[in-house]
Design an enzyme around this catalytic site. Structure first.
Site, PDB file in Angstrom:
ATOM      1  N   GLN A  11       0.811  -1.210   0.000  1.00  0.00           N
ATOM      2  CA  GLN A  11       0.000   0.000   0.000  1.00  0.00           C
ATOM      3  C   GLN A  11       0.852   1.270   0.000  1.00  0.00           C
ATOM      4  O   GLN A  11       0.647   2.178  -0.824  1.00  0.00           O
ATOM      5  CB  GLN A  11      -0.940   0.007   1.210  1.00  0.00           C
ATOM      6  N   LEU A  33      13.825  -9.989   1.197  1.00  0.00           N
ATOM      7  CA  LEU A  33      13.884  -9.557   2.597  1.00  0.00           C
ATOM      8  C   LEU A  33      14.261 -10.687   3.548  1.00  0.00           C
ATOM      9  O   LEU A  33      14.569 -10.431   4.709  1.00  0.00           O
ATOM     10  CB  LEU A  33      12.538  -8.959   3.013  1.00  0.00           C
ATOM     11  N   ASP A  98       1.831   0.598  15.723  1.00  0.00           N
ATOM     12  CA  ASP A  98       1.349   0.747  17.097  1.00  0.00           C
ATOM     13  C   ASP A  98       1.374  -0.576  17.852  1.00  0.00           C
ATOM     14  O   ASP A  98       1.266  -0.607  19.082  1.00  0.00           O
ATOM     15  CB  ASP A  98      -0.073   1.305  17.101  1.00  0.00           C
ATOM     16  N   TYR A 121       3.887 -10.536  15.695  1.00  0.00           N
ATOM     17  CA  TYR A 121       4.120  -9.446  14.748  1.00  0.00           C
ATOM     18  C   TYR A 121       4.689  -8.230  15.472  1.00  0.00           C
ATOM     19  O   TYR A 121       5.683  -7.633  15.030  1.00  0.00           O
ATOM     20  CB  TYR A 121       2.810  -9.088  14.041  1.00  0.00           C
ATOM     21  N   TRP A 146      -3.511   1.160  11.172  1.00  0.00           N
ATOM     22  CA  TRP A 146      -4.730   0.983  10.387  1.00  0.00           C
ATOM     23  C   TRP A 146      -4.587   1.556   8.973  1.00  0.00           C
ATOM     24  O   TRP A 146      -5.362   2.423   8.544  1.00  0.00           O
ATOM     25  CB  TRP A 146      -5.904   1.639  11.100  1.00  0.00           C
TER      26      TRP A 146
END
Length: 286
Positions: A11, A33, A98, A121, A146
């Site tokens: 995104q 990665l 967060d 995560y 979000w």
């Protein structure tokens, strides 16, 4: 500015392509990665003026079973990138989350607050932050929450699909945070990177999320209202929607420092939602 971006189809990376079309983007085909040394070598080879890491392992629930893999991608690779950038003396902007916090209470989390991730995560992303700081170079760790956009998998697109298929949905209402348009995150990364090039002393950890804070249930209602979908939303607690990975109830982020240091205010997710719906409609009509 010669900008090197890790990530190509996510995104934020997609929005960076639009905002910085002259940048070099390294997708999975050109930057593995799971091979941190290769990521560092790519930086040494390209010799950029700015490095942005917009790539990550983001399958929150699957990370519970694949924490070792997530750690390589979210911690070892960014650490190697940050060290390579430090060797060249160029800024490194790294996107975090967060989820590094415990997710309790109602007060927005400040960058200086103690971290205590509640799932795999979050642990891997926190380890990534620590590796970036340990590299000792010019850097900005940008925690966000979000993320939404007109592309990729995200809450807005999921709600549009479900809202068109069903008359009613039950949505979690006790998780509160700030939906953040990927386009604004991309703009922030570029602006922060430019500021770091001019003043390396601005290095540090910053928060950037959309406002106003809202629950998932109320965010879903806003999506349906704006999209003209007649789908009723019933509030439920997180306890009624169990997931493999624990989710934070409080994803609010205090973004004051980001505005003070870089002049970047919290984007209004309602404006971002309008843009996302418009982009999706244009793509559908094309």
């Amino acid at each position: 500015m010669n900008t090197l971006v890790f990530g190509s189809s996510g995104q934020v990376a997609t929005e960076l392509r639009r905002s910085a079309p002259d940048a070099t983007f390294l997708g999975r085909d050109s930057a593995d990665l799971t091979d941190p040394a290769a990521c560092a070598a790519a930086i040494a080879a390209h010799r950029p003026d700015l490095v942005i890491n917009a790539a990550a392992y983001t399958a929150v629930d699957r990370a519970e079973e694949e924490e070792a893999l997530a750690h390589i991608i979210n911690a070892d690779a960014p650490g190697a990138m940050a060290r390579a950038a430090a060797e060249l003396g160029v800024p490194f902007v790294h996107i975090s989350t967060d989820y590094v916090f415990e997710g309790t209470g109602t007060r927005p989390w400040a960058p200086s607050d103690a971290t205590a991730p509640q799932n795999a995560y979050g642990r891997t992303k926190l380890a990534g932050e620590e590796a970036v700081r340990a590299a000792g170079g010019v850097h900005a760790i940008l925690r966000t929450s979000w993320v939404v956009s007109a592309h990729g998998a995200n809450f807005v697109k999921t709600m549009l699909r479900l809202g068109a298929e069903r008359d009613a949905l039950t949505i979690v209402a006790d998780q509160v945070g700030g939906p953040t348009p990927a386009r604004d995150i991309a703009t922030a990364c570029l602006s922060i990177g430019d500021a770091l090039r001019r003043d390396p002393a601005l290095s540090g950890t910053f928060h950037f999320s959309g406002g106003p804070d809202v629950s998932w249930a109320d965010f879903a209602r806003a999506i349906f209202d704006n999209a003209g979908l007649s789908c009723a939303v019933t509030d439920i607690p997180t306890a009624d929607y169990p997931t493999p990975a624990a989710r934070p109830l409080n994803s609010r982020l205090d973004c004051t420092r980001t505005e003070t240091v870089f002049g970047l205010s919290r984007p209004d997710w309602r404006d971002g939602l309008d843009d996302i719906l418009k982009a999706l409609k244009e793509a559908q009509d094309a």
